[in-house]
Design a protein around this motif. Structure first.
Motif: not given
Length: 327
Positions: A84-96
């Motif tokens: 998330i720090e590398l890609d603030a728009n990483f939706a799947a990372a927020y979900s997991n």
């Protein structure tokens, strides 16, 4: 970590000692058993040029997925956070990461990540489901009910949403509403394993018992037992329902069966002891209470331990007074 949910009161006569029976509440197993979000494999036609940061974020994400599968939640938390720090728009990372926070018991952070995931996709039913679970764990039951309603609106056949909403309604003492939701869950459970049906019948039985429908509760607990004869929760709950229904011998039978399956169930010893006292089996009652006090002490439940010691003392005083009267 099983929760104890207060149920019926058991009385021992003639001195009217009272002890609160409890029921085991399950761990919302149907809601937490969700699938991790995985990255789709893009065809060459759909592939896009990714930045170095996005590539690194994807690698951390993949590592996090494998760590979750291996129950390495603390490390998975770090890797999803790096993604998330590398890609603030990483939706799947927020979900997991939300799932990881749920497993680690950080429910406020879990709800925040679900909210972030929903900003990317307002129809993400898994995010609503897991935010509902987070609110449930935070004891914000009305908020949990709203989230499960969002799932049902988008996915009307989702058994988990109905079941979890039933649990939240139960906590708000809306027992009729809980039963309605459990009924909906059961109507959508054609392909569910027996273990999940057992829990729904158990919880519907509890709601029946809270509505003073002891016969209906006994029927539900019996259905649970028919599906899983090793479910000590169902035997314990049916024992409480039998007591509420006035069938003391059946209650003793089921407490005994529950204890055969779980010899450390301190409350089953207490309740069986109280009924044995009520039936006049005083030495057996004392024996049960003494075992219960030992179990509570071993479990570190000092409040219940002290309460059980007080019961033992009062029963011993009663027996002494009877002995003196006879002498």
């Amino acid at each position: 970590m099983p929760l104890w949910l207060c149920g019926s009161l058991l009385f021992i006569n003639p001195i009217k000692l009272r002890y609160m029976s409890r029921f085991i509440q399950i761990l919302l197993g149907l809601s937490i058993a969700v699938t991790l979000v995985l990255l789709p494999v893009m065809t060459p036609a759909k592939a896009t040029v990714l930045s170095d940061a996005s590539v690194m974020a994807t690698e951390f994400f993949k590592i996090g997925v494998e760590e979750v599968r291996g129950d390495q939640y603390e490390q998975a938390l770090k890797d999803f956070t790096k993604a998330i720090e590398l890609d603030a728009n990483f939706a799947a990372a927020y979900s997991n990461r939300c799932l990881v926070y749920l497993q680690l018991g950080n429910y406020a952070k879990a709800s925040e990540d679900c909210t972030a995931a929903l900003q990317f996709n307002a129809n993400n039913t898994e995010a609503y489901l897991n935010r509902g679970l987070a609110y449930y764990r935070l004891r914000d039951y009305q908020a949990a009910i709203y989230e499960y309603g969002q799932v049902i609106e988008r996915q009307p056949d989702d058994l988990r949403a109905y079941y979890n909403r039933g649990l939240a309604r139960f906590e708000l003492k809306d027992f009729a509403g809980a039963i309605a939701d459990y009924n909906q869950a059961l109507s959508k459970s054609n392909r569910q394993p027996a273990s999940e049906l057992v829990e729904i019948y158990n919880d519907r039985g509890l709601a029946q018992l809270m509505l003073e429908n002891a016969q209906g509760a006994i029927a539900d607990f019996s259905l649970a037992i028919s599906l899983d004869g090793s479910n000590h929760r169902a035997f314990y709950n049916r024992a409480c329902a039998c007591h509420r229904n006035g069938d003391l011998l059946a209650a003793i039978r089921d407490f005994t069966l529950a204890l055969q399956l779980d010899p450390n169930h301190a409350e089953a010893y207490v309740n069986r002891g109280l009924i044995r006292h009520e039936l006049g089996f005083q030495q057996a009652a004392l024996s049960d209470l003494k075992i219960a006090s030992k179990r509570f002490n071993e479990q570190g439940n000092q409040a219940a331990y002290q309460q059980t010691l007080a019961l033992i003392e009062r029963l011993q005083q009663l027996l002494q007074s009877w002995g003196d009267a006879i002498a």
